[in-house]
Design a protein around this motif. Structure first.
Motif, PDB file in Angstrom:
ATOM      1  N   ARG A  95      24.609  82.671   4.863  1.00 40.21           N
ATOM      2  CA  ARG A  95      23.395  82.765   4.072  1.00 40.21           C
ATOM      3  C   ARG A  95      22.182  83.001   4.967  1.00 40.21           C
ATOM      4  O   ARG A  95      21.297  83.785   4.652  1.00 40.21           O
ATOM      5  N   TRP A  96      22.189  82.289   6.094  1.00 40.85           N
ATOM      6  CA  TRP A  96      21.075  82.457   7.051  1.00 40.85           C
ATOM      7  C   TRP A  96      20.983  83.900   7.540  1.00 40.85           C
ATOM      8  O   TRP A  96      19.915  84.499   7.602  1.00 40.85           O
ATOM      9  N   ILE A  97      22.159  84.465   7.844  1.00 37.30           N
ATOM     10  CA  ILE A  97      22.172  85.857   8.336  1.00 37.30           C
ATOM     11  C   ILE A  97      21.663  86.802   7.256  1.00 37.30           C
ATOM     12  O   ILE A  97      20.860  87.703   7.501  1.00 37.30           O
ATOM     13  N   ILE A  98      22.133  86.572   6.010  1.00 41.54           N
ATOM     14  CA  ILE A  98      21.720  87.454   4.920  1.00 41.54           C
ATOM     15  C   ILE A  98      20.213  87.395   4.735  1.00 41.54           C
ATOM     16  O   ILE A  98      19.545  88.429   4.566  1.00 41.54           O
ATOM     17  N   ARG A  99      19.665  86.175   4.824  1.00 38.54           N
ATOM     18  CA  ARG A  99      18.222  86.064   4.663  1.00 38.54           C
ATOM     19  C   ARG A  99      17.466  86.743   5.805  1.00 38.54           C
ATOM     20  O   ARG A  99      16.429  87.356   5.594  1.00 38.54           O
ATOM     21  N   LEU A 100      18.032  86.593   7.001  1.00 42.63           N
ATOM     22  CA  LEU A 100      17.409  87.220   8.163  1.00 42.63           C
ATOM     23  C   LEU A 100      17.364  88.737   7.983  1.00 42.63           C
ATOM     24  O   LEU A 100      16.355  89.396   8.245  1.00 42.63           O
ATOM     25  N   ILE A 101      18.477  89.275   7.490  1.00 45.07           N
ATOM     26  CA  ILE A 101      18.535  90.729   7.299  1.00 45.07           C
ATOM     27  C   ILE A 101      17.511  91.168   6.266  1.00 45.07           C
ATOM     28  O   ILE A 101      16.857  92.198   6.402  1.00 45.07           O
ATOM     29  N   GLY A 102      17.349  90.336   5.233  1.00 42.85           N
ATOM     30  CA  GLY A 102      16.459  90.735   4.148  1.00 42.85           C
ATOM     31  C   GLY A 102      14.991  90.473   4.421  1.00 42.85           C
ATOM     32  O   GLY A 102      14.132  91.087   3.789  1.00 42.85           O
ATOM     33  N   ALA A 103      14.669  89.574   5.363  1.00 44.98           N
ATOM     34  CA  ALA A 103      13.274  89.202   5.583  1.00 44.98           C
ATOM     35  C   ALA A 103      12.475  90.369   6.151  1.00 44.98           C
ATOM     36  O   ALA A 103      13.023  91.269   6.768  1.00 44.98           O
ATOM     37  N   THR A 104      11.159  90.323   5.915  1.00 47.21           N
ATOM     38  CA  THR A 104      10.323  91.410   6.434  1.00 47.21           C
ATOM     39  C   THR A 104      10.226  91.310   7.952  1.00 47.21           C
ATOM     40  O   THR A 104      10.507  90.270   8.545  1.00 47.21           O
ATOM     41  N   GLN A 105       9.806  92.425   8.567  1.00 53.85           N
ATOM     42  CA  GLN A 105       9.731  92.445  10.018  1.00 53.85           C
ATOM     43  C   GLN A 105       8.657  91.494  10.535  1.00 53.85           C
ATOM     44  O   GLN A 105       8.775  90.945  11.624  1.00 53.85           O
ATOM     45  N   LYS A 106       7.619  91.269   9.719  1.00 51.90           N
ATOM     46  CA  LYS A 106       6.570  90.344  10.135  1.00 51.90           C
ATOM     47  C   LYS A 106       7.146  88.945  10.294  1.00 51.90           C
ATOM     48  O   LYS A 106       6.751  88.184  11.169  1.00 51.90           O
ATOM     49  N   ASP A 107       8.123  88.618   9.401  1.00 50.63           N
ATOM     50  CA  ASP A 107       8.743  87.303   9.478  1.00 50.63           C
ATOM     51  C   ASP A 107       9.923  87.285  10.448  1.00 50.63           C
ATOM     52  O   ASP A 107      10.738  86.359  10.427  1.00 50.63           O
ATOM     53  N   GLY A 108      10.059  88.311  11.239  1.00 52.34           N
ATOM     54  CA  GLY A 108      11.142  88.331  12.220  1.00 52.34           C
ATOM     55  C   GLY A 108      12.451  88.834  11.669  1.00 52.34           C
ATOM     56  O   GLY A 108      13.492  88.712  12.308  1.00 52.34           O
ATOM     57  N   GLY A 109      12.448  89.398  10.468  1.00 54.57           N
ATOM     58  CA  GLY A 109      13.679  89.903   9.879  1.00 54.57           C
ATOM     59  C   GLY A 109      13.853  91.387  10.158  1.00 54.57           C
ATOM     60  O   GLY A 109      13.088  91.992  10.909  1.00 54.57           O
ATOM     61  N   ALA A 110      14.893  91.969   9.534  1.00 54.63           N
ATOM     62  CA  ALA A 110      15.172  93.370   9.771  1.00 54.63           C
ATOM     63  C   ALA A 110      14.656  94.252   8.639  1.00 54.63           C
ATOM     64  O   ALA A 110      14.732  95.467   8.728  1.00 54.63           O
ATOM     65  N   ALA A 111      14.131  93.637   7.572  1.00 55.04           N
ATOM     66  CA  ALA A 111      13.631  94.386   6.422  1.00 55.04           C
ATOM     67  C   ALA A 111      14.687  95.314   5.849  1.00 55.04           C
ATOM     68  O   ALA A 111      14.404  96.428   5.436  1.00 55.04           O
ATOM     69  N   LEU A 112      15.940  94.829   5.840  1.00 52.06           N
ATOM     70  CA  LEU A 112      17.029  95.630   5.265  1.00 52.06           C
ATOM     71  C   LEU A 112      17.505  94.946   3.989  1.00 52.06           C
ATOM     72  O   LEU A 112      16.934  93.939   3.554  1.00 52.06           O
ATOM     73  N   LEU A 113      18.538  95.503   3.388  1.00 53.16           N
ATOM     74  CA  LEU A 113      19.127  94.889   2.207  1.00 53.16           C
ATOM     75  C   LEU A 113      20.502  94.366   2.588  1.00 53.16           C
ATOM     76  O   LEU A 113      21.253  95.046   3.289  1.00 53.16           O
ATOM     77  N   ALA A 114      20.836  93.171   2.133  1.00 54.59           N
ATOM     78  CA  ALA A 114      22.149  92.612   2.451  1.00 54.59           C
ATOM     79  C   ALA A 114      22.856  92.228   1.170  1.00 54.59           C
ATOM     80  O   ALA A 114      22.226  91.907   0.158  1.00 54.59           O
ATOM     81  N   HIS A 115      24.180  92.261   1.209  1.00 49.93           N
ATOM     82  CA  HIS A 115      25.004  91.915   0.050  1.00 49.93           C
ATOM     83  C   HIS A 115      26.174  91.097   0.574  1.00 49.93           C
ATOM     84  O   HIS A 115      26.809  91.478   1.541  1.00 49.93           O
ATOM     85  N   PRO A 116      26.453  89.951  -0.048  1.00 52.27           N
ATOM     86  CA  PRO A 116      27.477  89.054   0.529  1.00 52.27           C
ATOM     87  C   PRO A 116      28.918  89.440   0.218  1.00 52.27           C
ATOM     88  O   PRO A 116      29.825  88.664   0.506  1.00 52.27           O
ATOM     89  N   GLY A 117      29.154  90.641  -0.312  1.00 54.52           N
ATOM     90  CA  GLY A 117      30.534  90.994  -0.645  1.00 54.52           C
ATOM     91  C   GLY A 117      30.941  90.324  -1.937  1.00 54.52           C
ATOM     92  O   GLY A 117      30.109  90.076  -2.817  1.00 54.52           O
ATOM     93  N   GLU A 118      32.263  89.980  -2.097  1.00 54.51           N
ATOM     94  CA  GLU A 118      32.736  89.414  -3.368  1.00 54.51           C
ATOM     95  C   GLU A 118      32.067  88.079  -3.653  1.00 54.51           C
ATOM     96  O   GLU A 118      31.681  87.779  -4.774  1.00 54.51           O
ATOM     97  N   ASP A 119      31.993  87.216  -2.650  1.00 54.21           N
ATOM     98  CA  ASP A 119      31.379  85.926  -2.904  1.00 54.21           C
ATOM     99  C   ASP A 119      30.720  85.419  -1.627  1.00 54.21           C
ATOM    100  O   ASP A 119      30.887  85.990  -0.553  1.00 54.21           O
ATOM    101  N   ALA A 120      29.982  84.338  -1.761  1.00 53.44           N
ATOM    102  CA  ALA A 120      29.165  83.853  -0.651  1.00 53.44           C
ATOM    103  C   ALA A 120      29.995  83.377   0.527  1.00 53.44           C
ATOM    104  O   ALA A 120      29.505  83.266   1.642  1.00 53.44           O
ATOM    105  N   SER A 121      31.286  83.083   0.305  1.00 56.62           N
ATOM    106  CA  SER A 121      32.073  82.555   1.408  1.00 56.62           C
ATOM    107  C   SER A 121      32.954  83.629   2.046  1.00 56.62           C
ATOM    108  O   SER A 121      33.651  83.364   3.011  1.00 56.62           O
TER     109      SER A 121
END
Lengths: 698, 698
Positions: B75-101
């Motif tokens: 979840r942390w990684i997904i949020r990091l990927i989705g966060a804006t660059q100002k917040d230190g993220g990659a400003a990309l879109l992430a999808h967890p696949g079939e389920d969160a685990s």
């Protein structure tokens, strides 16, 4: 400039035109300069922008008019120079000299014109951060000294800008020049200055010396016993192309120290180089393996190997030095290819795909075709004529000696000199003709930029001159394979040509100046300024740096191509160059009119010539080593066949060339800090492009 | 993507954290993505900018997580990927696949991120005028298709941008990654993606195939009998580095036609090349001067001269083709040196003098020192080991044959193979070790740009591999001077290595895929999209283009270095390459995972390797001609000494090298129209810099 403009205002007043057409002309002239706000200095034309008004105007360039030029033509030219660029003028300042009918016009430049031209030329100047940045007119307030033109731009730059603006004058519509016959009517987009020169209205345009600066410069340059040259002042006063020549001369002279020391020590340790062979024959009586490497490494070989590698390292280090000089002098980012084409360029009007401006275009392939089908064959023909001349000379010499043996009279004694005399006059004639041919060939090639024009012209003359100088030496080395003759010839060439050069270049002009032309223009402190300027007209025009560079190149050729036969070459050259620096400096300061000098970023084609020579030197040195009698003796004793020896020499040559190539790739052409500065400039302009949102500005 | 995100929203919801620390983490996570405006697609993270909202999100890159990764880490990684660059993220879109685990994360990119990255990379795109211009985010509306990302950027570019953003993730302060031990705490400015990879959280990151595009591409590429490759589609799907390889392969293959035709006709007209010598001895019975030039111009010589000049012309024309391809694909103005340094780069934090950004700096001289004192000696050592191996092999072979002669038993018969076997295993071992050493040496050199890193790595491996391949042939040619053996060896190498290559490169992976790994991932139309993506994980990773390029280089080496001994080389290579194009295309499309491919402007170091080879070929061909028995026979009859013959060969060699140098200088490296476009881009950015009045933006 206190006395200037005493008699007449030079502007619209006086002259009281008679005919109505002249009146109309006058009205038009006044419309041209209508936007002028205020006078910049007494007698000078008015400037159109308030920031350019100044009390003191420094005359930069002198335009010499023909004697028969009528006052109305002169007035027309002065108005043209003073008019704004929008009105088709040069936006400069003009001064009619003592009176409106005199045959000179003095030209200066207001601040705005200088700044705009500095941007157009792509000059780099010190930013408020201390770095050199490409100058931008909009950002001018952040550049150091941008309000004081004499500190911001060097004298040479200001004078070049004046020339640049004058050369760039183009008619905006069909115009009749007053006071000239109808045949001289200007067509739309004609180059005005060129037309005026060819019509005989303008005889000459040259930059003026600044007596005070010149005095300071010459004191720091050649009057004392100083070792270092004041290169920055040279750049400021004479411009970067002259400064690059003197920097190179300086760098080259000091680079001669290692080979000179080596040459001296080899001569000292090996006793006399000429007796070397005899020694080796008498001493090398143990042709066993351990001894083989000892005596084989003779002075010759050390000298040759050293000079082959030295020449590459020297050139690579010079490139680095040249890069830092060009950064220091603000010429690393010149924008000539984006500027207007040079005056002589012609072609069909069209839109330049790079800049989007309407200007004459000339297709690249057509230029290539002209070079391939006309220039190259013609140059080849002249080279063939040189070879033909040489062949005839040898043939003639053999004939004459044959005759002399048969007859042995006074007549035949005299005849002995005939082939040499004929050959020398043939060579001189050929090179005079060739220079003219090279000029017209390069004109025909129709280069867009002045620098490209000069590059191709220099390259053509260079190839020929070099061939002319070295054909005989190569013939002796490769065909006659006569090392003693080569040595004799080289020593005499080194001493004789250098003496002759110094005499023809300096002593004769000095004597002429002192005893013939000088007394006519003896000047006193009280003379009016105009007369001092007028005196400069009587000085001969500066012949350009070609002769200076070719002298260095030929020197470098002697040194790198054949140095192993005559180890003292570097010593002689070092001594010669130490005097050469001073005599060249004296010459350019005192004996000639000041030359215009465009800002340049490096030595251009000369750098390539030196590099090519340094590669050819490997071939010639390896060959000469192979011919070395001592080495042949040693190999014969070591039981090596001549084929194996040749193979060894070829191997050594290939390895050396490989080392040289690797060296020149590994040593970067510019110091690291220059690369960073350059990349910073590139980065800034890329960032600026990204910031830009206005698509119309692209 | 219709089924995606059915189970869980992937965002903050579900999971119902137990401990309070987890709750705090969640709150922080929500703060990170707090600025998100709306969902981009079902299951995808939200985007922060209204223009990037779109119904359909195309998954571009798949991140494979380790099996033991806990859901909070994911979840942390997904949020990091989705966060804006100002917040230190990659400003990309992430999808967890079939389920969160699940152990995959799918990543895509919104429009703004793509456009900004395209500007940062310095990609050129079609302007509304039709020209390619450096893309500028501020000026985006003037670029064609800038609202439709799938048309504006190619699939490969989009995927590279995702990788670029992920690789560029850096911790903005010290951060503990949830679900990981404390040893994995991120320090400020640590590279997050590298850290996650080394901690075993992320096993792999790779771009996803697009089934439809791949099908279209493969039909146009290798399924039919088409002669031309769909290079633009290859560039779009696989990126420019792959496309440059295939373009070069294409260009090279067609360039083989002239030497192939020449080789065929020489073989046809001269009957059998092997019997040439015998013929020449029996027929050339009139050793007079007129006849001398006739028989001397044998097939050998024509072939050699032709191939020496052909190789230069071929390389020069390729450079021009390469320049137009790079214009067409928008990679002529890449800005890698102005971008952030590559992830592995380390150094002291400082202000980059070029861009003014704070980033790790590493002094150039230290890198040079490391290269000179460590890399060069180590590479030299390995080359020496190759030579040592070869020497031992020859010594062993001689010993074994001696033994076999003495004993002549079954044992000695077997022993005959021992040296070869030992040598082959030694060579293989050596090259495996060398590859690892080269990688760590290049890491140690600490290059700032990824391209520089790859250039130095490739150069190191290249030198070694080339040496390994050609040492034996050079030994035969230059030391043993045994032309028949060389011919035999060359023919067997050409046929055997190419067969072996084709088998190992294509047939074995094909069989493995079909019968071993393939059946495990048989997929039907009804499978959920995620399973299809998951299947791609099981494919082996693409081994890179090094092996492909070196194969071409070795081919080119056989052809240009030794072709005169075996005139049919070009014919064999032509046939081989026609199948090679298809098999390579099949391989990259079907047998491997899709590789990431950075935009590149040319072939990089490979171009230099081919050029160097083309110069070495002059030396080797001249030497081989000299060894040619027929030529030796003729010269002996013509009364030439072997020394003179050698001298003639050296002369010819020098002239040919001169011609090659002149050719490569005279043929411009880029077509005229490309030069104009490039200069236009430079001019635009210079103009932009001048327009800029804001000093802060500099």
């Amino acid at each position: 400039m206190s006395k200037a403009g005493g008699g007449e205002s030079g502007e619209g007043g006086g002259a009281g035109g008679g005919s109505s057409s002249e009146k109309a002309q006058q009205q038009e002239d006044e419309a041209l300069t209508g936007k002028a706000l205020s006078a910049a200095g007494p007698g000078w034309t008015k400037v159109s922008c308030p920031c350019c008004v100044s009390e003191r105007v420094e005359p930069l360039v002198l335009v010499k008019l023909g004697e028969k030029v009528r006052p109305e033509t002169k007035r027309w030219i002065i108005r043209l120079i003073g008019a704004t660029q929008k009105d088709g003028g040069a936006a400069l300042l003009a001064h009619p000299g003592e009176d409106a009918s005199g045959d000179i016009i003095m030209v200066s430049a207001p601040r705005c014109t200088l700044l705009r031209a500095a941007e157009e030329l792509g000059l780099c100047k010190a930013y408020h951060t201390g770095d050199m940045e490409a100058f931008s007119y909009n950002d001018r307030d952040n550049f150091k000294d941008s309000d004081n033109m004499e500190a911001f731009l060097t004298l040479a730059e200001r004078q070049h800008i004046v020339k640049h603006e004058l050369d760039g004058l183009r008619a905006q519509r069909d115009v009749r020049i007053p006071g000239l016959p109808d045949s001289c009517t200007l067509q739309n987009r004609d180059n005005i200055w060129q037309k005026l020169c060819s019509a005989g209205v303008i005889l000459d345009t040259f930059p003026l010396h600044n007596a005070n600066q010149l005095k300071e410069l010459s004191e720091a340059w050649y009057s004392g016993n100083q070792l270092a040259q004041p290169l920055d002042s040279v750049n400021g006063y004479f411009g970067s192309s002259v400064a690059f020549y003197f920097s190179f001369l300086d760098f080259y002279t000091w680079s001669l120290l290692p080979p000179a020391i080596l040459g001296l020590s080899i001569t000292y340790f090996s006793g006399s180089a000429q007796e070397e062979m005899v020694e080796s024959v008498s001493s090398a009586k143990h042709p066993n393996d351990e001894d083989d490497s000892g005596p084989a490494v003779s002075g010759h070989m050390i000298q040759a190997m050293f000079s082959m590698l030295w020449s590459t390292v020297f050139m690579e280090l010079w490139k680095r030095r040249s890069a830092s000089l060009s950064y220091r002098w603000g010429t690393m980012h010149l924008a000539e290819r984006f500027a207007e084409p040079r005056p002589g360029f012609h072609g069909q009007l069209g839109v330049n795909p790079v800049t989007g401006r309407v200007e004459p275009l000339f297709p690249e392939w057509q230029r290539d075709l002209r070079m391939a089908l006309v220039s190259v064959p013609v140059v080849g023909l002249f080279l063939a004529l040189v070879v033909l001349g040489m062949t005839c000379f040898y043939w003639g010499e053999a004939q004459v000696q044959h005759l002399h043996k048969d007859w042995d009279s006074m007549l035949s004694q005299v005849l002995l000199y005939l082939p040499s005399v004929l050959h020398i006059s043939y060579t001189n004639m050929l090179s005079t003709v060739y220079r003219k041919v090279a000029l017209s060939l390069t004109e025909y090639e129709n280069h867009r930029e002045q620098s490209a024009f000069e590059k191709h012209l220099t390259a053509k003359v260079l190839v020929f001159t070099f061939f002319n100088y070295f054909a005989v030496l190569f013939h002796i080395a490769f065909f006659k394979q006569d090392v003693p003759l080569l040595r004799k010839r080289l020593a005499s060439l080194l001493i004789v040509t250098q003496l002759v050069n110094q005499v023809t270049e300096v002593v004769i002009p000095f004597l002429v100046d002192r005893f013939i032309s000088g007394p006519q223009r003896r000047e006193s402190e009280d003379d009016p300024q105009e007369d001092k300027f007028r005196n400069q007209i009587t000085l001969p025009a500066f012949p350009g740096l070609f002769a200076e560079y070719i002298e260095l190149l030929v020197q470098f050729g002697y040194l790198s191509l054949f140095s192993c036969v005559y180890p003292l070459t570097a010593v002689l050259l070092l001594i010669n160059n130490l005097t050469e620096i001073r005599s060249d400096a004296y010459k350019i300061c005192k004996l000639f009119r000041k030359p215009f000098s465009a800002p340049v970023a490096n030595m251009g084609v000369w750098q390539i010539a030196f590099e090519v020579l340094s590669f050819v030197s490997v071939v010639s040195n390896c060959w000469l080593l192979l011919l070395s009698p001592r080495l042949q003796e040693i190999c014969r004793e070591g039981g090596m066949s001549s084929t194996n020896m040749l193979m060894l020499a070829v191997l050594v040559e290939h390895v050396l060339i490989l080392i040289k190539v690797v060296l020149s790739v590994v040593i970067p052409d510019e110091p690291d800090w220059i690369r960073k500065k350059r990349e910073h400039i590139e980065y800034s302009s890329m960032q600026a492009l990204k910031q830009q949102t206005d698509p119309a500005a692209l």
